[in-house]
Motif scaffolding. Sequence first.
Motif, PDB file in Angstrom:
ATOM      1  N   PHE A 420      74.041  56.328  82.061  1.00 16.32           N
ATOM      2  CA  PHE A 420      75.257  56.555  81.279  1.00 16.32           C
ATOM      3  C   PHE A 420      76.258  57.455  82.000  1.00 16.32           C
ATOM      4  N   GLY A 421      75.742  58.343  82.857  1.00 15.51           N
ATOM      5  CA  GLY A 421      76.570  59.403  83.428  1.00 15.51           C
ATOM      6  C   GLY A 421      76.461  60.628  82.533  1.00 15.51           C
ATOM      7  N   ALA A 422      76.622  61.810  83.128  1.00 22.12           N
ATOM      8  CA  ALA A 422      76.348  63.056  82.409  1.00 22.12           C
ATOM      9  C   ALA A 422      77.228  63.218  81.165  1.00 22.12           C
ATOM     10  N   GLU A 423      78.509  62.854  81.290  1.00 26.93           N
ATOM     11  CA  GLU A 423      79.434  63.085  80.177  1.00 26.93           C
ATOM     12  C   GLU A 423      79.083  62.209  78.965  1.00 26.93           C
ATOM     13  N   ALA A 424      78.878  60.920  79.232  1.00 24.49           N
ATOM     14  CA  ALA A 424      78.536  60.007  78.123  1.00 24.49           C
ATOM     15  C   ALA A 424      77.171  60.382  77.550  1.00 24.49           C
ATOM     16  N   PHE A 425      76.251  60.810  78.398  1.00 26.78           N
ATOM     17  CA  PHE A 425      74.913  61.158  77.910  1.00 26.78           C
ATOM     18  C   PHE A 425      74.991  62.336  76.940  1.00 26.78           C
ATOM     19  N   GLU A 426      75.829  63.310  77.258  1.00 27.90           N
ATOM     20  CA  GLU A 426      75.985  64.473  76.348  1.00 27.90           C
ATOM     21  C   GLU A 426      76.576  64.030  75.014  1.00 27.90           C
ATOM     22  N   ARG A 427      77.541  63.132  75.092  1.00 28.00           N
ATOM     23  CA  ARG A 427      78.168  62.617  73.863  1.00 28.00           C
ATOM     24  C   ARG A 427      77.133  61.854  73.029  1.00 28.00           C
ATOM     25  N   LEU A 428      76.255  61.103  73.711  1.00 26.39           N
ATOM     26  CA  LEU A 428      75.192  60.376  73.011  1.00 26.39           C
ATOM     27  C   LEU A 428      74.197  61.352  72.382  1.00 26.39           C
ATOM     28  N   GLN A 429      73.934  62.440  73.094  1.00 27.76           N
ATOM     29  CA  GLN A 429      72.997  63.441  72.539  1.00 27.76           C
ATOM     30  C   GLN A 429      73.558  64.061  71.258  1.00 27.76           C
ATOM     31  N   ALA A 430      74.875  64.255  71.247  1.00 28.03           N
ATOM     32  CA  ALA A 430      75.494  64.823  70.039  1.00 28.03           C
ATOM     33  C   ALA A 430      75.352  63.831  68.875  1.00 28.03           C
ATOM     34  N   LEU A 431      75.551  62.544  69.162  1.00 28.61           N
ATOM     35  CA  LEU A 431      75.376  61.521  68.115  1.00 28.61           C
ATOM     36  C   LEU A 431      73.926  61.474  67.636  1.00 28.61           C
ATOM     37  N   LYS A 432      73.006  61.509  68.610  1.00 28.60           N
ATOM     38  CA  LYS A 432      71.576  61.489  68.278  1.00 28.60           C
ATOM     39  C   LYS A 432      71.244  62.677  67.368  1.00 28.60           C
ATOM     40  N   SER A 433      71.815  63.825  67.670  1.00 29.08           N
ATOM     41  CA  SER A 433      71.523  65.028  66.888  1.00 29.08           C
ATOM     42  C   SER A 433      71.987  64.871  65.449  1.00 29.08           C
ATOM     43  N   ARG A 434      73.055  64.101  65.252  1.00 27.16           N
ATOM     44  CA  ARG A 434      73.548  63.874  63.881  1.00 27.16           C
ATOM     45  C   ARG A 434      72.682  62.867  63.132  1.00 27.16           C
ATOM     46  N   PHE A 435      72.314  61.781  63.831  1.00 24.15           N
ATOM     47  CA  PHE A 435      71.676  60.667  63.116  1.00 24.15           C
ATOM     48  C   PHE A 435      70.150  60.688  63.162  1.00 24.15           C
ATOM     49  N   ASP A 436      69.595  61.345  64.174  1.00 26.45           N
ATOM     50  CA  ASP A 436      68.125  61.373  64.274  1.00 26.45           C
ATOM     51  C   ASP A 436      67.689  62.700  64.915  1.00 26.45           C
ATOM     52  N   PRO A 437      67.941  63.810  64.187  1.00 25.01           N
ATOM     53  CA  PRO A 437      67.702  65.134  64.794  1.00 25.01           C
ATOM     54  C   PRO A 437      66.246  65.376  65.167  1.00 25.01           C
ATOM     55  N   ASN A 438      65.316  64.681  64.507  1.00 24.21           N
ATOM     56  CA  ASN A 438      63.892  64.888  64.824  1.00 24.21           C
ATOM     57  C   ASN A 438      63.347  63.855  65.801  1.00 24.21           C
ATOM     58  N   ASN A 439      64.227  63.055  66.351  1.00 23.78           N
ATOM     59  CA  ASN A 439      63.837  62.036  67.338  1.00 23.78           C
ATOM     60  C   ASN A 439      62.712  61.138  66.818  1.00 23.78           C
ATOM     61  N   VAL A 440      62.865  60.691  65.578  1.00 24.07           N
ATOM     62  CA  VAL A 440      61.893  59.748  64.999  1.00 24.07           C
ATOM     63  C   VAL A 440      61.935  58.441  65.795  1.00 24.07           C
ATOM     64  N   LEU A 441      63.150  58.043  66.176  1.00 28.17           N
ATOM     65  CA  LEU A 441      63.319  56.807  66.956  1.00 28.17           C
ATOM     66  C   LEU A 441      63.293  57.184  68.439  1.00 28.17           C
ATOM     67  N   ARG A 442      62.087  57.349  68.955  1.00 25.45           N
ATOM     68  CA  ARG A 442      61.977  57.774  70.356  1.00 25.45           C
ATOM     69  C   ARG A 442      61.306  56.726  71.232  1.00 25.45           C
ATOM     70  N   ARG A 443      60.842  55.634  70.603  1.00 28.37           N
ATOM     71  CA  ARG A 443      60.259  54.548  71.411  1.00 28.37           C
ATOM     72  C   ARG A 443      61.394  53.630  71.844  1.00 28.37           C
ATOM     73  N   ASN A 444      62.138  54.119  72.818  1.00 30.54           N
ATOM     74  CA  ASN A 444      63.288  53.403  73.360  1.00 30.54           C
ATOM     75  C   ASN A 444      63.641  54.114  74.665  1.00 30.54           C
ATOM     76  N   GLN A 445      64.708  53.734  75.312  1.00 35.62           N
ATOM     77  CA  GLN A 445      65.153  54.518  76.476  1.00 35.62           C
ATOM     78  C   GLN A 445      65.810  55.734  75.849  1.00 35.62           C
ATOM     79  N   ASN A 446      65.020  56.780  75.754  1.00 36.94           N
ATOM     80  CA  ASN A 446      65.316  57.827  74.780  1.00 36.94           C
ATOM     81  C   ASN A 446      66.438  58.778  75.180  1.00 36.94           C
ATOM     82  N   ILE A 447      67.287  59.039  74.180  1.00 40.77           N
ATOM     83  CA  ILE A 447      68.303  60.078  74.290  1.00 40.77           C
ATOM     84  C   ILE A 447      67.846  61.157  73.327  1.00 40.77           C
ATOM     85  N   ALA A 448      67.332  62.243  73.865  1.00 40.75           N
ATOM     86  CA  ALA A 448      66.762  63.280  72.993  1.00 40.75           C
ATOM     87  C   ALA A 448      67.885  64.035  72.295  1.00 40.75           C
TER      88      ALA A 448
END
Length: 461
Positions: A420-448
Motif C-alpha cells: 500500500f505504501g506507508a501513507e495509505a497503510f497508516e490511513r488503513l490502520q486508522a479505518l481498521k481501528s474504527r471498524f475492528d479495534p480488536n482485530n477480530v478479522l485478522r485472517r486476511n492480509q492483515n492491517i492491524a
Amino acid sequence: MSLDGNLDELQQSLAGSVIGPADAGYEAARRCFNALVDRRPAVIARCATPGDVATALDFAQAQGLDVAVRGGGHNPAGHCVCDGGLVIDLSLLRTVEVDGHARLARAGGGSTWLDFDPATQASGLVTPGGVVGSTGVCGLTLGGGIGHLTAQHGLTCDNLIGAEIVSPNGEVTHASADENAELLWGLRGGGGNFGVATRLDFRLHPLRRVVGGLLTYRGAGVREALRRFRDVVARSPRALSCQAGLAVDESLELLLVVAPCYTGSADEPDELRALRSAPGLVDDGVRSHSFLEQQRVFDSSYGENRHYWKGHFTSELPDELIDELLSRTVAPGRPPGGILFESLHGAPKDLDAATGALGFRQAAFNVSAQATWQDARLDEEQIAWARETAAAIEPWSPSGGGYVNYMQADEPVERVRAAFGAEAFERLQALKSRFDPNNVLRRNQNIAPLPGAVGKEEHHG
Ligand SMILES: Cc1cc2nc3c(=O)[nH]c(=O)nc-3n(C[C@H](O)[C@H](O)[C@H](O)COP(=O)(O)OP(=O)(O)OC[C@H]3O[C@@H](n4cnc5c(N)ncnc54)[C@H](O)[C@@H]3O)c2cc1C
C-alpha cells in the motif's frame, strides 16, 4: 472446548444454517481452492442475511473463536478457513441484482463471477472482474481485481461504488461516495479488514462481444514471443487487455499462453496482428466470441492442486528478467507451475491514490511465480521455487510490495505495508481501528489496528 449445545443455540438464531464437524457437507464446506490448505473449523455458519453475519460474529467473540470469512474460497493463503474457529460462509448470499437502466449491479457477499457475469450480461453489461469464474466477487474486489477488461475499465475495485458491511460489533454500515467515503476508499484494495461485506455495488459498462481466446507458443520461439507481448502492451490501445502465462509442458518444452481481450472496432488491430505473428505460435485460438466465452478461457479445477504463489509488481519487464524467468521455469526438470504476467496498462492509470487504498496502479506488470502441484512430497521444493523466483523478480519492483490477492499467509507485515505504501497503510490502520479495534478479522492480509484503538462509537464520542 465442546460447542455442541451452543451450536444448536446458534442454529436457532440464524436464518441460514450451521455446519459442524459431524454434519454431512462439512468436508465439502471446509474445502478451499488451494489443496495445500487443510483446516478443520469448529463450526461453519452459513449466513443468509446481514443479521446472521452479526449473530455469527457475536457468537464467535463470546466463545473466543477465531473468525474466518469465506467468499469463493480462492485466496491462495486459505484465509477462508481456520482450525478450531468459526467460518462465516457467505455462499447463501449469491444474488446479483442488475439495474440495466442505471448500469448498476448489486452483488451478494458470497457471489462469484459465475453468478455476476451472466446476470450483468443479460442486460449486455459488464464490470471488469476475475478470469476464473468460481473466484469470489467480494474477495477479489477488496484486494483490487485484475482481469480481461483491466485496460478498458480499470481494476475491479475502481468500479466499486457502494458497499454494505457488517463490522465485528454487529453494526451494519453503508459506504458510497456520499456516505462513509473513507471506508469506500479503504475497501478499494484494503481487503476484508473492516467488516464482512454482505453486498457490493458496481458500475457497469456496455459490452457483449470481444475478440479474445488464447494464443499458444511453444519451444525456442517463446523467448521472442514473451518479448513481443511486453512490447505490444507497452504501446497498446486501452481497447486491448492482455495477460501471459509461462510454463513448461511434460516434455519440458517452454510454453507461453497469451490471452488478449480486444473490445475496439478494428477488424484486427496492429497489436493483435503482432502477437499472432510472433515466433513459436502453435495454436491460434483468438476469435470473436461472447464476453461469457472469454470469461471461460482460464477455467480451473477447484480444490485439486496445491498452490504457493509469490510475486511483485514491476515497472518494466527487461530482457534480462525474461531470460532469468525462462531459465527458472525449466530449471526444476519438471513443470513447476507457471509465471503469470498481468499488464496494467490503460485505465488503471486514469485514477490515483485518492481513489482507493491499493498501491500498485502505476506498475507496468504484476509478475507472479505460481507454483502448482499435486504430490505433497514436493511441497518444500515447490515452495522454494516460488520464493526464489519471486526473489529474482524483486529487483524490478519499485516497492517490494506484492499483490495482496495472491499472497500466501506467511508474508510479513512489511510486505503488506509495502503493498500500500506507508501513507495509505497508516490511513488503513486508522479505518481498521474504527471498524475492528480488536482485530477480530485478522485472517486476511492483515492491517492491524493502531495500538489503543477503541472502536467506532467511542471514536465519534
Ligand atoms: C484460480 C484463481 C484465479 C484467480 N484469478 C484472479 C483474477 O483474475 N484477478 C484477480 O485480481 N485475482 C484473482 N485471484 C485472486 C483472488 O482475487 C483472491 O484470492 C481473492 O481473495 C479471492 O476471493 P474469494 O472470495 O474467492 O476467496 P476467499 O478465500 O473465500 O476469501 C479470501 C478473503 O477475502 C475476504 N473476503 C471474501 N469475501 C468477503 C466478503 N464478502 N466480505 C469481507 N471479506 C471478504 C476475506 O478476508 C477472506 O478471507 C485468483 C485466485 C485463484 C485461486
